[in-house]
Design an enzyme around this catalytic site. Structure first.
Site, PDB file in Angstrom:
ATOM      1  N   ASN A 109       7.966 -31.750 -64.986  1.00 14.24           N
ATOM      2  CA  ASN A 109       7.476 -30.767 -64.009  1.00 14.24           C
ATOM      3  C   ASN A 109       6.257 -29.995 -64.525  1.00 14.24           C
ATOM      4  O   ASN A 109       5.278 -29.817 -63.800  1.00 14.24           O
ATOM      5  CB  ASN A 109       8.590 -29.778 -63.635  1.00 14.24           C
ATOM      6  CG  ASN A 109       9.706 -30.463 -62.869  1.00 14.24           C
ATOM      7  OD1 ASN A 109       9.577 -31.624 -62.491  1.00 14.24           O
ATOM      8  ND2 ASN A 109      10.810 -29.759 -62.640  1.00 14.24           N
ATOM      9  N   THR A 154     -28.098 -20.820 -27.590  1.00 15.69           N
ATOM     10  CA  THR A 154     -26.843 -20.065 -27.508  1.00 15.69           C
ATOM     11  C   THR A 154     -26.163 -20.568 -26.235  1.00 15.69           C
ATOM     12  O   THR A 154     -26.853 -20.895 -25.256  1.00 15.69           O
ATOM     13  CB  THR A 154     -27.062 -18.528 -27.421  1.00 15.69           C
ATOM     14  OG1 THR A 154     -27.673 -18.207 -26.180  1.00 15.69           O
ATOM     15  CG2 THR A 154     -27.910 -17.992 -28.574  1.00 15.69           C
ATOM     16  N   HIS A 155     -24.858 -20.655 -26.247  1.00 11.67           N
ATOM     17  CA  HIS A 155     -24.097 -21.222 -25.106  1.00 11.67           C
ATOM     18  C   HIS A 155     -24.582 -22.622 -24.741  1.00 11.67           C
ATOM     19  O   HIS A 155     -24.514 -23.024 -23.572  1.00 11.67           O
ATOM     20  CB  HIS A 155     -24.204 -20.327 -23.865  1.00 11.67           C
ATOM     21  CG  HIS A 155     -23.911 -18.893 -24.119  1.00 11.67           C
ATOM     22  ND1 HIS A 155     -22.658 -18.342 -24.026  1.00 11.67           N
ATOM     23  CD2 HIS A 155     -24.741 -17.882 -24.515  1.00 11.67           C
ATOM     24  CE1 HIS A 155     -22.714 -17.050 -24.320  1.00 11.67           C
ATOM     25  NE2 HIS A 155     -23.963 -16.749 -24.638  1.00 11.67           N
ATOM     26  N   SER A 277     -24.522 -52.091 -30.258  1.00 10.70           N
ATOM     27  CA  SER A 277     -23.390 -52.405 -29.401  1.00 10.70           C
ATOM     28  C   SER A 277     -23.319 -53.904 -29.192  1.00 10.70           C
ATOM     29  O   SER A 277     -24.346 -54.589 -29.176  1.00 10.70           O
ATOM     30  CB  SER A 277     -23.565 -51.692 -28.058  1.00 10.70           C
ATOM     31  OG  SER A 277     -22.873 -52.387 -27.048  1.00 10.70           O
ATOM     32  N   ASN A 285     -26.724 -46.280 -32.255  1.00  9.00           N
ATOM     33  CA  ASN A 285     -25.652 -45.279 -32.328  1.00  9.00           C
ATOM     34  C   ASN A 285     -25.580 -44.575 -33.681  1.00  9.00           C
ATOM     35  O   ASN A 285     -25.775 -45.212 -34.715  1.00  9.00           O
ATOM     36  CB  ASN A 285     -24.305 -45.947 -32.055  1.00  9.00           C
ATOM     37  CG  ASN A 285     -24.239 -46.551 -30.664  1.00  9.00           C
ATOM     38  OD1 ASN A 285     -24.808 -46.009 -29.718  1.00  9.00           O
ATOM     39  ND2 ASN A 285     -23.574 -47.688 -30.550  1.00  9.00           N
ATOM     40  N   TYR A 317      11.551 -26.617 -58.747  1.00  9.03           N
ATOM     41  CA  TYR A 317      10.949 -27.908 -58.394  1.00  9.03           C
ATOM     42  C   TYR A 317      11.731 -28.603 -57.285  1.00  9.03           C
ATOM     43  O   TYR A 317      12.965 -28.610 -57.290  1.00  9.03           O
ATOM     44  CB  TYR A 317      10.898 -28.826 -59.627  1.00  9.03           C
ATOM     45  CG  TYR A 317      10.335 -30.196 -59.282  1.00  9.03           C
ATOM     46  CD1 TYR A 317       8.965 -30.383 -59.138  1.00  9.03           C
ATOM     47  CD2 TYR A 317      11.185 -31.283 -59.046  1.00  9.03           C
ATOM     48  CE1 TYR A 317       8.448 -31.616 -58.779  1.00  9.03           C
ATOM     49  CE2 TYR A 317      10.670 -32.518 -58.695  1.00  9.03           C
ATOM     50  CZ  TYR A 317       9.299 -32.677 -58.563  1.00  9.03           C
ATOM     51  OH  TYR A 317       8.788 -33.894 -58.207  1.00  9.03           O
ATOM     52  N   LYS A 325      -0.014 -34.617 -54.124  1.00  7.58           N
ATOM     53  CA  LYS A 325      -1.044 -35.266 -54.939  1.00  7.58           C
ATOM     54  C   LYS A 325      -2.001 -36.103 -54.101  1.00  7.58           C
ATOM     55  O   LYS A 325      -3.217 -35.964 -54.217  1.00  7.58           O
ATOM     56  CB  LYS A 325      -0.384 -36.135 -56.025  1.00  7.58           C
ATOM     57  CG  LYS A 325       0.263 -35.312 -57.121  1.00  7.58           C
ATOM     58  CD  LYS A 325       0.807 -36.181 -58.250  1.00  7.58           C
ATOM     59  CE  LYS A 325       2.009 -36.975 -57.798  1.00  7.58           C
ATOM     60  NZ  LYS A 325       2.744 -37.597 -58.937  1.00  7.58           N
TER      61      LYS A 325
HETATM   62  N1  ARG Z   1       6.250 -37.603 -59.752  1.00  3.59           N
HETATM   63  C1  ARG Z   1       6.746 -36.261 -59.835  1.00  3.59           C
HETATM   64  C2  ARG Z   1       5.864 -35.300 -59.041  1.00  3.59           C
HETATM   65  O1  ARG Z   1       4.719 -35.576 -58.838  1.00  3.59           O
HETATM   66  C3  ARG Z   1       6.766 -35.836 -61.251  1.00  3.59           C
HETATM   67  C4  ARG Z   1       7.776 -34.796 -61.559  1.00  3.59           C
HETATM   68  C5  ARG Z   1       9.130 -35.369 -61.529  1.00  3.59           C
HETATM   69  N2  ARG Z   1      10.123 -34.373 -61.790  1.00  3.59           N
HETATM   70  C6  ARG Z   1      11.371 -34.448 -61.344  1.00  3.59           C
HETATM   71  N3  ARG Z   1      12.175 -33.500 -61.623  1.00  3.59           N
HETATM   72  N4  ARG Z   1      11.802 -35.453 -60.603  1.00  3.59           N
HETATM   73  O2  ARG Z   1       6.328 -34.281 -58.623  1.00  3.59           O
END
Ligand code: ARG
Length: 447
Positions: A109, A154-155, A277, A285, A317, A325
């Site tokens: 984590n 404007t507008h 086209s 375009n 967590y 991500k």
């Molecule tokens: N792949 C996980 C994430 O991006 C990594 C952390 C995993 N931790 C866990 N307690 N399962 O969050």
């Protein structure tokens, strides 16, 4: 074999589902995970948790892993959940018992928190450089075409005389504001979560200040539980900054599409840069700008996605945090691609001269006429009424502008002042690449 396996083999479909895209996406974090592990190993030895030999062999192996990553040869193997597991697996197979010690006093984590923050720090620096290229392109077009008039609206109605100088320059100043927002996000993410472990710290005597210094964070994220809560907040700050840049690009693209229409024809691009086209032979375009508009509009939904994912999440967590991500990785990738193509297009843009000579735009000079009377002593409201009586009739004809002298007007764009603000903002974006950071860590470890 999972890091957490203890006698029961996990169901394959559960692992596939819970790993999600991590086995591919986490490769972006690989270098940062290795660099973070280098800092961690140096700290473990200083804290007396591993001996000197163990530290040296860990650093050597991590150096080799970094080389492997650099060559693009580091892969997350089948059956391995994520990059953190892969790095530990490689270290253990290279070193045996010493490899197994790398996870002392940390959790995946805090590792993932650290990796993402380091990744985002560098990604904001690269993005800032790219925004700087677009800024320059817009400012030089503004200077080059500073005296070519266009109507200001404007507008969506013709309003007053503007210029290509003002139009191009306006987007550049917007980017200067976006850069400030990005700098704010960068400051917020530049704090160290490493050592907060699963979100509640560790009973081992780890030195979090040392890893903070080694990884060149500005400060620590102090409260371990907050470090875990900050996942989602850091991304929100960064996503908001991306959205701000995206807003500038999207609105600029809209104007560009509009100004390219047959009705406007203010600007144009060479044939190679427009699309056609399959049925209508005459079509030219502006697909590039339509796609930039669409993609940057989607980027503007990122803060909403981050907020939706994290609202009502209990503290500590939770696995869906992993979904943040790809939002962030894809956001940066998409925004950079949009910026790159816009810079190329702007290098080839053609602007039309004498646009405001056309009769449709005659009336945009009416305010000029009012101001001329005002300058001659006529009270503003009387002058306004007098000119209003003529506008729209044959008797009103004007195609020239008065002198505009105040800051930010078409006669005094102040591009150099805006450039100075932008250059100052750029000062916040300086960090080492992952390879430079690793090199620094390895040489510091030998001191
Ligand atoms: N792949 C996980 C994430 O991006 C990594 C952390 C995993 N931790 C866990 N307690 N399962 O969050």
């Amino acid at each position: 074999m999972k890091l957490w396996e203890k006698g029961v083999t996990p169901e394959e479909s559960v692992i596939r589902f819970t790993s999600g895209s991590d086995r591919e996406s986490d490769l972006l974090l690989a270098g940062w995970d290795i660099a973070g592990s280098m800092a961690h190993a140096i700290m473990l030895e200083k804290a007396g948790l591993i001996n000197r030999d163990e530290k040296e062999s860990l650093l050597k192996a991590l150096g080799e892993l970094m080389e492997k990553e650099r060559r693009g040869a580091l892969k997350i193997e089948e059956g391995v959940e994520d990059i953190h597991s892969q790095v530990e697996k490689e270290l253990t197979s290279m070193l045996g018992p010493a490899g197994k010690k790398i996870h002392t006093g940390r959790s995946r984590n805090d590792q993932v928190l650290t990796d993402i923050r380091l990744w985002m720090r560098r990604a904001t620096d690269d993005l800032a450089i790219n925004i700087g290229r677009l800024f320059k392109a817009l400012q030089s077009l503004s200077e080059r075409h500073s005296s070519v008039l266009i109507p200001g609206f404007t507008h969506m109605q013709p309003a007053m005389p503007s210029s290509f100088g003002m139009w191009f320059g306006a987007w550049a100043e917007g980017l200067a504001d976006d850069l400030e927002i990005l700098a704010g996000a960068r400051k917020l993410i530049n704090r160290n979560p490493l050592g907060t472990a699963a979100g509640y710290g560790s009973a081992l005597p780890i030195d979090r200040g040392l890893t903070t210094r080694l990884l060149e964070f500005e400060d620590l994220l102090y409260n371990s539980a907050y470090a875990s809560l900050s996942r989602g907040k850091a991304e929100l700050a960064v996503a908001s900054a991306l959205a701000s840049v995206a807003q500038t690009l999207s609105r600029f693209s809209m104007d560009t599409c509009l100004f390219m229409t047959a009705e406007f024809r203010f600007i144009d691009f060479p044939d190679e840069l427009v699309t056609g086209s399959s049925i209508m032979p005459q079509k030219r375009n502006p697909d590039v700008f339509e796609l930039v508009r669409g993609r940057t509009n989607i980027i503007q939904t990122l803060p909403g996605q981050v907020v939706s994912l994290t609202s009502n999440l209990p503290s500590g967590y939770n696995r869906e945090l992993q979904l943040l991500k790809d939002m962030i990785f894809n956001g940066f990738r998409d925004l950079n691609e949009c910026i790159d193509i816009m810079i190329m297009m702007l290098g080839n843009i053609r602007v039309r001269e004498n646009i405001t000579d056309g009769p449709v735009y005659n009336a945009i000079f009416s305010t000029e006429e009012v101001n001329r009377l005002v300058a001659g002593g006529v009270p503003f409201r009387d002058a306004y009424r007098e000119v209003a009586g003529k506008v729209g009739k044959e008797s009103f004809r004007a195609t020239t502008i008065s002198d505009y002298t105040h800051e930010g007007s078409i006669g005094n764009l102040c591009n150099e002042k805006i450039a100075a603000i932008f250059a100052k903002g750029m000062g916040s974006f300086r960090s080492r690449s992952v390879y430079e950071l690793a090199e620094k860590l390895l040489s510091e470890a030998n001191e």
